[in-house]
Enzyme design. Structure first.
Site, PDB file in Angstrom:
ATOM      1  N   HIS A  14       3.517  93.430 -37.766  1.00 39.25           N
ATOM      2  CA  HIS A  14       4.447  94.389 -37.119  1.00 39.25           C
ATOM      3  C   HIS A  14       5.872  94.002 -37.499  1.00 39.25           C
ATOM      4  O   HIS A  14       6.382  92.967 -37.066  1.00 39.25           O
ATOM      5  CB  HIS A  14       4.280  94.319 -35.602  1.00 39.25           C
ATOM      6  N   HIS A  16      10.027  95.485 -38.619  1.00 38.74           N
ATOM      7  CA  HIS A  16      11.060  96.504 -38.848  1.00 38.74           C
ATOM      8  C   HIS A  16      11.919  96.067 -40.022  1.00 38.74           C
ATOM      9  O   HIS A  16      12.555  95.002 -39.956  1.00 38.74           O
ATOM     10  CB  HIS A  16      11.936  96.682 -37.605  1.00 38.74           C
ATOM     11  N   LYS A 100       1.943 105.294 -35.955  1.00 36.05           N
ATOM     12  CA  LYS A 100       2.561 104.608 -34.825  1.00 36.05           C
ATOM     13  C   LYS A 100       3.033 105.600 -33.786  1.00 36.05           C
ATOM     14  O   LYS A 100       3.739 106.563 -34.103  1.00 36.05           O
ATOM     15  CB  LYS A 100       3.759 103.796 -35.346  1.00 36.05           C
ATOM     16  N   HIS A 137       3.174 101.579 -29.216  1.00 37.64           N
ATOM     17  CA  HIS A 137       4.146 100.865 -28.375  1.00 37.64           C
ATOM     18  C   HIS A 137       3.701 101.143 -26.940  1.00 37.64           C
ATOM     19  O   HIS A 137       3.921 102.237 -26.422  1.00 37.64           O
ATOM     20  CB  HIS A 137       5.562 101.396 -28.636  1.00 37.64           C
ATOM     21  N   HIS A 175       2.774  94.331 -29.847  1.00 36.62           N
ATOM     22  CA  HIS A 175       3.563  93.371 -29.048  1.00 36.62           C
ATOM     23  C   HIS A 175       3.154  93.366 -27.572  1.00 36.62           C
ATOM     24  O   HIS A 175       3.956  93.655 -26.686  1.00 36.62           O
ATOM     25  CB  HIS A 175       5.060  93.605 -29.202  1.00 36.62           C
ATOM     26  N   ASP A 248       7.456  91.738 -34.895  1.00 38.41           N
ATOM     27  CA  ASP A 248       8.368  92.751 -34.345  1.00 38.41           C
ATOM     28  C   ASP A 248       9.819  92.365 -34.643  1.00 38.41           C
ATOM     29  O   ASP A 248      10.729  92.721 -33.885  1.00 38.41           O
ATOM     30  CB  ASP A 248       8.159  92.964 -32.842  1.00 38.41           C
TER      31      ASP A 248
HETATM   32  O1  DOR Z   1      12.898  95.368 -29.292  1.00 41.60           O
HETATM   33  C1  DOR Z   1      12.480  96.261 -30.026  1.00 41.60           C
HETATM   34  N1  DOR Z   1      13.173  96.666 -31.117  1.00 41.60           N
HETATM   35  N2  DOR Z   1      11.320  96.842 -29.727  1.00 41.60           N
HETATM   36  C2  DOR Z   1      10.874  97.901 -30.398  1.00 41.60           C
HETATM   37  O2  DOR Z   1       9.840  98.388 -30.056  1.00 41.60           O
HETATM   38  C3  DOR Z   1      11.679  98.504 -31.489  1.00 41.60           C
HETATM   39  C4  DOR Z   1      12.590  97.536 -32.069  1.00 41.60           C
HETATM   40  C5  DOR Z   1      13.635  98.151 -32.970  1.00 41.60           C
HETATM   41  O3  DOR Z   1      13.281  99.002 -33.786  1.00 41.60           O
HETATM   42  O4  DOR Z   1      14.787  97.740 -32.885  1.00 41.60           O
HETATM   43 ZN    ZN Z   2       8.537  97.078 -33.167  1.00 40.82          ZN
END
Ligand code: DOR
Ligand code: ZN
Length: 350
Positions: A14, A16, A100, A137, A175, A248
């Site tokens: 997971h 970003h 997602k 999520h 998460h 995450d």
């Molecule tokens: O803390 C987070 N940041 N949780 C998420 O689900 C998304 C992520 C983000 O994209 O910044």
């Molecule tokens: Zn995330």
């Protein structure tokens, strides 16, 4: 002689990566450590079509050095307009590993207009039919719900009914942060997996308020109680294939964290596997890291395991106080503090 730990090249279940200059800034941290990563689609605007996801994959691959074997596992963003046809198209695309669901308003990039996640039943049916996993999520989108109750509400209101209605749907509870969530995953382990972040293993909700408010420890879902953290630790280090690594890691510029309304997200990609090693060592179960990090996600997604290895050495190092991020700065987890395990860099990996 320094103590060393050699494990199969891990996968991040997971992640970003963002886009543009931010993507270029953060991607090298993941390339150094991971063979594959499940890449989140909550860009601005989100990636709601297969064509957009494949264009994004190209932008990621273009930034990988020629000798890199890194493979992004791409995901489609579900919103109130997603059609079953788009799901079938995604399922037929080898680069796409899942879709997602961000319920409306629960986090960064969650303007999905999905206020009742059970309304997407035709989409989930198409996913069950085509074998495309649902990555979720798991927080209740009702704005009236207490942030500390959002995950348990989601379990009761959405996940349990969804599991009953669609036994053939494969689900990743992203998460997971609560004992209740962990118990649901265990009871549905035949078709459900869960990612566990390193920050939810390292600290509970008290850390956000220790001596003042710490915006760089603010993430969604918010960390829960110490009892919940202990349930996560047991799940992560217990050798159960339904629980696997997912950082995450979510970069936000300093200006979006140190402000009147801070964005949720913790950046951990710069030291991810090192921090998981620290956690596993503290539980006396370092030997369980290999499968948690390098086997269980791949098996859940029906992928071959990585063939390479990485080595960590017990050689404490100081995390920089920030990294450059486009025109701004990125404050990483453990900024200006020590991490006991260090990655042995292999010139051939990146
Ligand atoms: O803390 C987070 N940041 N949780 C998420 O689900 C998304 C992520 C983000 O994209 O910044
Ligand atoms: Zn995330």
């Amino acid at each position: 002689m320094l103590e060393t730990l050699t494990i199969r090249t891990p996968d991040d279940g997971h992640l970003h990566l963002r886009d543009g200059a931010s993507l270029a800034a953060v991607l090298p941290h993941t390339l150094e450590r991971f063979g594959r990563a499940v890449v989140m689609p909550n860009l601005d605007p989100p990636l709601t079509t297969v064509a957009q996801v494949l264009e994004y994959e190209k932008r990621i691959l273009r930034l990988c050095p020629p000798q890199s074997t890194f493979k992004p596992w791409m995901t489609l963003y579900l919103d109130a307009h997603t059609s079953p046809a788009e799901i079938h198209e995604a399922a037929a695309e080898p680069a796409i590993i899942g879709a997602k669901l961000y319920p409306q308003g629960v986090t960064t990039g969650s303007a999905s207009q999905v206020t009742d996640p059970l309304e997407l039943m035709p989409v989930y049916e198409a996913m069950a039919e085509s074998g495309l996993p649902l990555l979720v999520h798991g927080e209740d989108p009702d704005p009236a719900t207490d942030p500390y109750e959002r995950e348990s509400r989601f379990v009761d209101r959405t996940l349990v009914p969804l599991c009953e209605r669609l036994p053939g749907l494969r689900i990743v509870f992203e998460h997971v942060t609560t004992r209740l969530g962990v118990e649901l995953v265990r009871s549905e382990a035949r078709r459900m997996g869960a990612t566990i972040t390193v920050h939810h293993l390292l600290f509970d909700r008290r850390a956000l308020f220790a001596g003042g408010l710490h915006p760089h420890l603010y993430c969604l879902p918010v960390p829960k109680t110490e009892a919940d953290r202990l349930a996560l630790l047991e799940a992560a280090t217990g050798g159960e294939p339904c629980f696997f690594l997912g950082t995450d890691s979510a970069p936000h510029p300093r200006s979006r964290k140190e402000c009147a309304c801070a964005a949720g997200g913790i950046y951990s990609a710069h030291a991810a596997i090192e921090l998981y090693a620290e956690v596993f060592e503290a539980t006396g179960r370092l030997e369980r890291l290999d499968d948690f990090a390098g086997r269980f996600a791949a098996e859940f997604y029906g992928q071959a395991l990585n063939s390479g290895q990485i080595t960590l050495v017990k050689d404490p190092w100081r995390v920089p106080d920030h990294f450059p991020l486009a025109e701004d700065e990125l404050v990483p987890l453990r900024a200006a503090s020590v991490v006991p395990w260090r990655l042995l860099r292999q010139a051939s990996r990146v």
